[in-house]
Design an enzyme around this catalytic site. Structure first.
Site, PDB file in Angstrom:
ATOM      1  N   ASP A   1      14.618  18.855  -9.664  1.00 55.75           N
ATOM      2  CA  ASP A   1      12.643  18.977  -9.175  1.00 55.75           C
ATOM      3  C   ASP A   1      12.238  18.545 -10.042  1.00 55.75           C
ATOM      4  O   ASP A   1      11.519  18.818 -10.976  1.00 55.75           O
ATOM      5  CB  ASP A   1      12.369  20.661  -8.396  1.00 55.75           C
ATOM      6  CG  ASP A   1      10.851  20.215  -8.206  1.00 55.75           C
ATOM      7  OD1 ASP A   1      10.334  19.089  -7.303  1.00 55.75           O
ATOM      8  OD2 ASP A   1       9.757  21.279  -8.744  1.00 55.75           O
TER       9      ASP A   1
ATOM     10  N   GLU B   1      14.876  15.872  -5.213  1.00 58.87           N
ATOM     11  CA  GLU B   1      13.511  16.016  -4.191  1.00 58.87           C
ATOM     12  C   GLU B   1      12.948  14.532  -4.154  1.00 58.87           C
ATOM     13  O   GLU B   1      12.910  14.548  -5.111  1.00 58.87           O
ATOM     14  CB  GLU B   1      12.501  16.980  -4.537  1.00 58.87           C
ATOM     15  CG  GLU B   1      12.072  17.144  -3.411  1.00 58.87           C
ATOM     16  CD  GLU B   1      10.981  18.215  -3.590  1.00 58.87           C
ATOM     17  OE1 GLU B   1       9.489  18.386  -3.325  1.00 58.87           O
ATOM     18  OE2 GLU B   1      11.204  19.445  -4.025  1.00 58.87           O
TER      19      GLU B   1
ATOM     20  N   ASP C   1       9.101  25.498 -10.481  1.00 58.25           N
ATOM     21  CA  ASP C   1      10.351  24.495  -9.782  1.00 58.25           C
ATOM     22  C   ASP C   1      12.246  24.432 -10.492  1.00 58.25           C
ATOM     23  O   ASP C   1      12.369  24.216  -9.979  1.00 58.25           O
ATOM     24  CB  ASP C   1       9.430  23.522 -11.344  1.00 58.25           C
ATOM     25  CG  ASP C   1       8.197  23.177 -11.598  1.00 58.25           C
ATOM     26  OD1 ASP C   1       8.170  22.206 -10.572  1.00 58.25           O
ATOM     27  OD2 ASP C   1       7.914  24.574 -12.068  1.00 58.25           O
TER      28      ASP C   1
END
Length: 184
Positions: free
Chosen positions: A19, A79, A152
């Protein structure tokens, strides 16, 4: 399934989820064997606020390279960048994402990108899931005692779960080819 410092059997796929972020970059390892998934190492890499951008990016790059060397993943799930209202934050996240892609490229690890909605769909069952729903499902799917913190870290594990559930399927491979074609 995966014990630290002991090589995994060849049938176990090691997936590193990322992330991206400049202040905090979540990472999470998912070991997949057949339909079973277990969490390996996970956490959050941080850089100090107030430092020059180039120092923070270099520091994040070095930290992620250490994770890649330690984990030796077969794939990385990251992501895709989501543009929010705050352009300054989006640019910083984009730069950190670029550092992550560079680290993975230099390590020779294939990278698979997933939109936030795809991750929510894969983990929580619908693309409109909120953060709390995704975090609870990460905990449930990986058999963890607690929700990984900060968010996160949970998001990175969610990206890895998404890849574990979709990698190698004809639809996933077709989507990857389409994504490459559309970027040309």
């Amino acid at each position: 399934m995966v014990v630290k410092n002991i090589p995994a059997p060849a049938s176990v796929k090691i997936i590193l989820g990322i992330d991206p972020g400049l202040a905090r970059m979540g990472y999470g390892v998912v070991a997949q064997q057949g339909h079973q998934m277990k969490a390996g190492d996970y956490g959050t890499l941080t850089t100090p606020a107030g430092e020059p951008l180039e120092k923070r990016l270099a520091e994040m790059f070095g930290k992620l390279r250490k994770v890649l060397a330690k984990v030796k993943p077969g794939a990385v799930a990251i992501e895709e960048l989501f543009f929010s209202r705050n352009a300054k934050t989006a640019i910083a996240v984009g730069q950190a994402r670029g550092v992550a892609l560079l680290a993975c490229g230099l390590a020779g690890v294939p990278v698979y990108e997933y939109r936030p909605m795809e991750i929510k769909q894969a983990v929580a069952g619908h693309g409109g899931a909120d953060k709390e729903q995704v975090q609870k499902m990460v905990k449930l799917l990986l058999g963890l005692k607690e929700v990984p913190q900060p968010d996160d870290t949970a998001d990175a594990l969610a990206a890895a779960i998404t890849h574990a559930q979709s990698a190698g399927t004809p639809l996933a491979e077709a989507m990857k080819k389409m994504a490459r074609f559309n970027k040309i």
